[in-house]
Scaffold this motif. Structure first.
Motif, PDB file in Angstrom:
ATOM      1  N   TRP A 113      -4.963  -5.562  15.660  1.00 62.30           N
ATOM      2  CA  TRP A 113      -4.216  -6.559  14.889  1.00 62.30           C
ATOM      3  C   TRP A 113      -3.348  -5.867  13.839  1.00 62.30           C
ATOM      4  CZ3 TRP A 113      -4.150 -11.816  15.699  1.00 62.30           C
ATOM      5  CH2 TRP A 113      -5.168 -12.371  16.477  1.00 62.30           C
ATOM      6  N   THR A 114      -3.928  -4.874  13.159  1.00 64.56           N
ATOM      7  CA  THR A 114      -3.197  -4.179  12.097  1.00 64.56           C
ATOM      8  C   THR A 114      -2.003  -3.434  12.680  1.00 64.56           C
ATOM      9  OG1 THR A 114      -5.251  -3.982  10.830  1.00 64.56           O
ATOM     10  CG2 THR A 114      -3.426  -2.542  10.186  1.00 64.56           C
ATOM     11  N   GLU A 115      -2.216  -2.690  13.754  1.00 66.58           N
ATOM     12  CA  GLU A 115      -1.106  -1.976  14.410  1.00 66.58           C
ATOM     13  C   GLU A 115      -0.007  -2.944  14.836  1.00 66.58           C
ATOM     14  OE1 GLU A 115      -2.865  -0.149  17.858  1.00 66.58           O
ATOM     15  OE2 GLU A 115      -3.465   1.656  16.766  1.00 66.58           O
ATOM     16  N   ASP A 116      -0.410  -4.014  15.503  1.00 66.50           N
ATOM     17  CA  ASP A 116       0.561  -4.922  16.100  1.00 66.50           C
ATOM     18  C   ASP A 116       1.247  -5.822  15.081  1.00 66.50           C
ATOM     19  OD1 ASP A 116      -0.059  -3.759  18.514  1.00 66.50           O
ATOM     20  OD2 ASP A 116      -1.381  -5.374  19.172  1.00 66.50           O
ATOM     21  N   LEU A 117       0.614  -6.081  13.952  1.00 68.36           N
ATOM     22  CA  LEU A 117       1.282  -6.839  12.886  1.00 68.36           C
ATOM     23  C   LEU A 117       2.180  -5.928  12.058  1.00 68.36           C
ATOM     24  CD1 LEU A 117       1.737  -9.467  11.352  1.00 68.36           C
ATOM     25  CD2 LEU A 117      -0.322  -8.964  10.002  1.00 68.36           C
ATOM     26  N   MET A 118       1.753  -4.679  11.890  1.00 67.61           N
ATOM     27  CA  MET A 118       2.530  -3.738  11.080  1.00 67.61           C
ATOM     28  C   MET A 118       3.929  -3.517  11.665  1.00 67.61           C
ATOM     29  SD  MET A 118       2.187  -1.957   8.260  1.00 67.61           S
ATOM     30  CE  MET A 118       0.518  -1.422   7.914  1.00 67.61           C
ATOM     31  N   LYS A 119       4.053  -3.505  12.989  1.00 69.46           N
ATOM     32  CA  LYS A 119       5.347  -3.215  13.624  1.00 69.46           C
ATOM     33  C   LYS A 119       6.434  -4.215  13.231  1.00 69.46           C
ATOM     34  CE  LYS A 119       3.175  -0.848  17.469  1.00 69.46           C
ATOM     35  NZ  LYS A 119       2.684  -0.974  18.834  1.00 69.46           N
ATOM     36  N   PRO A 120       6.240  -5.533  13.421  1.00 72.21           N
ATOM     37  CA  PRO A 120       7.317  -6.456  13.031  1.00 72.21           C
ATOM     38  C   PRO A 120       7.519  -6.517  11.516  1.00 72.21           C
ATOM     39  CG  PRO A 120       5.408  -7.691  13.805  1.00 72.21           C
ATOM     40  CD  PRO A 120       5.144  -6.247  14.086  1.00 72.21           C
ATOM     41  N   LEU A 121       6.453  -6.277  10.745  1.00 70.62           N
ATOM     42  CA  LEU A 121       6.618  -6.278   9.288  1.00 70.62           C
ATOM     43  C   LEU A 121       7.429  -5.059   8.846  1.00 70.62           C
ATOM     44  CD1 LEU A 121       3.103  -7.453   8.033  1.00 70.62           C
ATOM     45  CD2 LEU A 121       5.172  -8.831   8.427  1.00 70.62           C
ATOM     46  N   ALA A 122       7.165  -3.904   9.441  1.00 73.54           N
ATOM     47  CA  ALA A 122       7.927  -2.694   9.101  1.00 73.54           C
ATOM     48  C   ALA A 122       9.393  -2.836   9.497  1.00 73.54           C
ATOM     49  CB  ALA A 122       7.310  -1.478   9.775  1.00 73.54           C
ATOM     50  N   VAL A 135      -8.300   0.079   4.893  1.00 67.71           N
ATOM     51  CA  VAL A 135      -9.502   0.249   5.704  1.00 67.71           C
ATOM     52  C   VAL A 135     -10.723   0.115   4.789  1.00 67.71           C
ATOM     53  CG1 VAL A 135      -9.481   2.778   5.525  1.00 67.71           C
ATOM     54  CG2 VAL A 135     -10.648   1.698   7.445  1.00 67.71           C
ATOM     55  N   ALA A 136     -11.729  -0.573   5.290  1.00 63.30           N
ATOM     56  CA  ALA A 136     -12.993  -0.732   4.570  1.00 63.30           C
ATOM     57  C   ALA A 136     -14.113  -0.185   5.450  1.00 63.30           C
ATOM     58  CB  ALA A 136     -13.240  -2.198   4.252  1.00 63.30           C
ATOM     59  N   HIS A 137     -15.083   0.430   4.842  1.00 63.23           N
ATOM     60  CA  HIS A 137     -16.238   0.995   5.564  1.00 63.23           C
ATOM     61  C   HIS A 137     -15.775   1.949   6.668  1.00 63.23           C
ATOM     62  CE1 HIS A 137     -18.761  -1.906   3.494  1.00 63.23           C
ATOM     63  NE2 HIS A 137     -18.019  -2.883   3.950  1.00 63.23           N
ATOM     64  N   ASN A 146     -10.016  -3.045   9.310  1.00 64.51           N
ATOM     65  CA  ASN A 146      -8.655  -2.609   9.024  1.00 64.51           C
ATOM     66  C   ASN A 146      -7.776  -3.819   8.809  1.00 64.51           C
ATOM     67  OD1 ASN A 146      -8.474   0.510   9.969  1.00 64.51           O
ATOM     68  ND2 ASN A 146      -9.952  -0.601  11.189  1.00 64.51           N
ATOM     69  N   SER A 147      -6.775  -3.657   7.968  1.00 68.39           N
ATOM     70  CA  SER A 147      -5.847  -4.754   7.725  1.00 68.39           C
ATOM     71  C   SER A 147      -4.572  -4.226   7.078  1.00 68.39           C
ATOM     72  CB  SER A 147      -6.504  -5.788   6.803  1.00 68.39           C
ATOM     73  OG  SER A 147      -5.769  -6.977   6.832  1.00 68.39           O
ATOM     74  N   VAL A 148      -3.513  -5.026   7.185  1.00 68.18           N
ATOM     75  CA  VAL A 148      -2.270  -4.740   6.478  1.00 68.18           C
ATOM     76  C   VAL A 148      -2.475  -5.128   5.016  1.00 68.18           C
ATOM     77  CG1 VAL A 148       0.167  -5.390   6.227  1.00 68.18           C
ATOM     78  CG2 VAL A 148      -0.844  -5.167   8.517  1.00 68.18           C
ATOM     79  N   VAL A 149      -1.969  -4.297   4.119  1.00 69.69           N
ATOM     80  CA  VAL A 149      -1.955  -4.627   2.693  1.00 69.69           C
ATOM     81  C   VAL A 149      -0.511  -4.515   2.222  1.00 69.69           C
ATOM     82  CG1 VAL A 149      -2.715  -3.925   0.381  1.00 69.69           C
ATOM     83  CG2 VAL A 149      -4.325  -3.853   2.303  1.00 69.69           C
ATOM     84  N   VAL A 150      -0.056  -5.504   1.483  1.00 71.02           N
ATOM     85  CA  VAL A 150       1.301  -5.486   0.945  1.00 71.02           C
ATOM     86  C   VAL A 150       1.220  -5.443  -0.574  1.00 71.02           C
ATOM     87  CG1 VAL A 150       1.529  -8.016   1.009  1.00 71.02           C
ATOM     88  CG2 VAL A 150       3.572  -6.606   1.011  1.00 71.02           C
ATOM     89  N   THR A 151       2.061  -4.597  -1.158  1.00 71.58           N
ATOM     90  CA  THR A 151       2.153  -4.503  -2.618  1.00 71.58           C
ATOM     91  C   THR A 151       3.602  -4.677  -3.026  1.00 71.58           C
ATOM     92  OG1 THR A 151       2.561  -2.113  -2.632  1.00 71.58           O
ATOM     93  CG2 THR A 151       0.252  -2.832  -2.763  1.00 71.58           C
ATOM     94  N   ALA A 152       3.817  -4.950  -4.313  1.00 65.53           N
ATOM     95  CA  ALA A 152       5.163  -4.862  -4.857  1.00 65.53           C
ATOM     96  C   ALA A 152       5.569  -3.388  -4.801  1.00 65.53           C
ATOM     97  CB  ALA A 152       5.192  -5.375  -6.292  1.00 65.53           C
ATOM     98  N   ARG A 153       6.855  -3.124  -4.661  1.00 62.76           N
ATOM     99  CA  ARG A 153       7.341  -1.741  -4.560  1.00 62.76           C
ATOM    100  C   ARG A 153       6.838  -0.934  -5.756  1.00 62.76           C
ATOM    101  NH1 ARG A 153       9.268   1.127  -0.769  1.00 62.76           N
ATOM    102  NH2 ARG A 153      10.157  -0.722   0.143  1.00 62.76           N
ATOM    103  N   GLY A 154       6.178   0.195  -5.455  1.00 60.73           N
ATOM    104  CA  GLY A 154       5.697   1.103  -6.494  1.00 60.73           C
ATOM    105  C   GLY A 154       4.375   0.709  -7.138  1.00 60.73           C
ATOM    106  N   ALA A 155       3.817  -0.433  -6.776  1.00 62.80           N
ATOM    107  CA  ALA A 155       2.557  -0.877  -7.372  1.00 62.80           C
ATOM    108  C   ALA A 155       1.374  -0.153  -6.739  1.00 62.80           C
ATOM    109  CB  ALA A 155       2.390  -2.385  -7.223  1.00 62.80           C
ATOM    110  N   ASN A 156       0.279  -0.135  -7.440  1.00 70.34           N
ATOM    111  CA  ASN A 156      -0.952   0.478  -6.964  1.00 70.34           C
ATOM    112  C   ASN A 156      -1.536  -0.343  -5.820  1.00 70.34           C
ATOM    113  OD1 ASN A 156      -3.855   1.179  -6.877  1.00 70.34           O
ATOM    114  ND2 ASN A 156      -3.318   2.444  -8.653  1.00 70.34           N
ATOM    115  N   PHE A 157      -2.168   0.330  -4.863  1.00 70.81           N
ATOM    116  CA  PHE A 157      -2.772  -0.314  -3.697  1.00 70.81           C
ATOM    117  C   PHE A 157      -3.732  -1.432  -4.099  1.00 70.81           C
ATOM    118  CE2 PHE A 157      -6.299  -0.475  -0.638  1.00 70.81           C
ATOM    119  CZ  PHE A 157      -5.622  -0.733   0.544  1.00 70.81           C
ATOM    120  N   VAL A 158      -4.543  -1.227  -5.108  1.00 69.03           N
ATOM    121  CA  VAL A 158      -5.541  -2.231  -5.500  1.00 69.03           C
ATOM    122  C   VAL A 158      -4.899  -3.479  -6.107  1.00 69.03           C
ATOM    123  CG1 VAL A 158      -7.424  -0.580  -5.768  1.00 69.03           C
ATOM    124  CG2 VAL A 158      -6.009  -1.175  -7.747  1.00 69.03           C
ATOM    125  N   GLN A 159      -3.607  -3.432  -6.401  1.00 70.01           N
ATOM    126  CA  GLN A 159      -2.879  -4.608  -6.890  1.00 70.01           C
ATOM    127  C   GLN A 159      -2.239  -5.377  -5.735  1.00 70.01           C
ATOM    128  OE1 GLN A 159      -0.357  -2.247  -9.500  1.00 70.01           O
ATOM    129  NE2 GLN A 159      -1.303  -3.247 -11.279  1.00 70.01           N
TER     130      GLN A 159
END
Length: 192
Positions: A113-122, A135-137, A146-159
Motif C-alpha cells: 500500500w505504501t509503495e503504491d500510494l507513494m507513486k501517485p503522491l510523488a 515504519v513502526a516495529h 509501513n505507511s506514507v507520512v506527509v509533513t509541511a516542507r522542512g518540518a520534523n517527521f514527528v510533526q
C-alpha cells in the motif's frame, strides 16, 4: 497432516466468505468508470473526507498551499480506494495479509500500500508538503507496519500526518504521527 487440512479448510472458508463482496463502496472507482460524479450519500461522504483531510493538511503549517493540500487529499483518498479494487481486497486487512502470504493474492501488505500510494503522491511534485516513508516495529514479522507520512516542507517527521490506506482496507485513515498508537520512525529515503 491434520493441521494442514484444518489450515487449508479455514483459509478456504475465509476466502469464500470474503470473495462475495468487500462491503465497501469506493466512489472514486465509480467516478473513474463513469467519468462523472454521482449525487449520492456515498459521494457526499467521499467529498467530505477530502475536505476534512485537506483541512488537516493545511493545519500542519501556515504556509501549506491550499490547492496543493486539496490535490494531495483527493489523490490520497482516490488512489487508496483504487488500490483496494486493484488488490481485489478482502476485509479485514489482516485476513487479506493472510491471503497474500499463502499466495492467493499478489499484493495488499502494508508496505505494498505504501509503495503504491507513494507513486501517485510523488508525481504531484509538491512544493509546500513533503512525503516520507514511516515504519513502526521495523523488522518484526508480526508487528511491522509501513505507511506514507506527509509533513509541511522542512518540518520534523514527528510533526507529520500518517496516510494509511491499509488500516481501514482502502478507506484512507489519517492521523498525526504524534497521536497515533504506532511508534513511527522515518525510513531513510535510500531504503524506499
Amino acid at each position: 497432516m491434520r493441521f494442514k487440512r484444518v489450515f487449508w479448510i479455514s483459509v478456504g472458508l475465509l476466502w469464500i466468505s470474503g470473495c462475495s463482496a468487500t462491503g465497501i463502496y469506493y466512489p472514486a472507482a465509480e467516478i473513474r468508470r463513469s467519468g462523472k460524479a454521482e449525487n449520492s450519500p456515498q459521494e457526499r461522504i467521499y467529498r467530505e473526507n477530502i475536505g476534512r483531510l485537506k483541512q488537516q493538511l493545511l493545519s500542519l503549517k501556515n504556509d501549506v498551499n491550499d490547492a496543493e493540500a486539496d490535490l494531495l487529499a483527493e489523490t490520497a483518498i482516490r488512489e487508496s480506494a483504487m488500490l483496494a479494487e486493484r488488490y481485489r481486497l478482502i476485509r479485514p486487512a489482516r485476513l487479506h495479509n493472510l491471503l497474500v502470504q499463502v499466495g492467493l493474492r499478489d499484493r495488499g501488505l502494508c508496505y505494498h500500500w505504501t509503495e503504491d500510494l507513494m507513486k501517485p503522491l510523488a508525481a504531484l511534485h509538491l512544493k509546500t508538503l513533503e512525503l516520507h516513508w514511516g515504519v513502526a516495529h521495523r523488522g518484526s514479522d508480526l508487528f511491522e507496519h509501513n505507511s506514507v507520512v506527509v509533513t509541511a516542507r522542512g518540518a520534523n517527521f514527528v510533526q507529520g500526518m500518517i496516510l494509511d490506506p491499509w488500516r481501514n482496507s482502502g478507506n484512507l485513515f489519517w492521523e498525526l504521527v504524534a497521536k497515533d498508537p504506532y511508534p513511527w520512525k522515518q525510513l531513510p529515503r535510500a531504503e524506499w
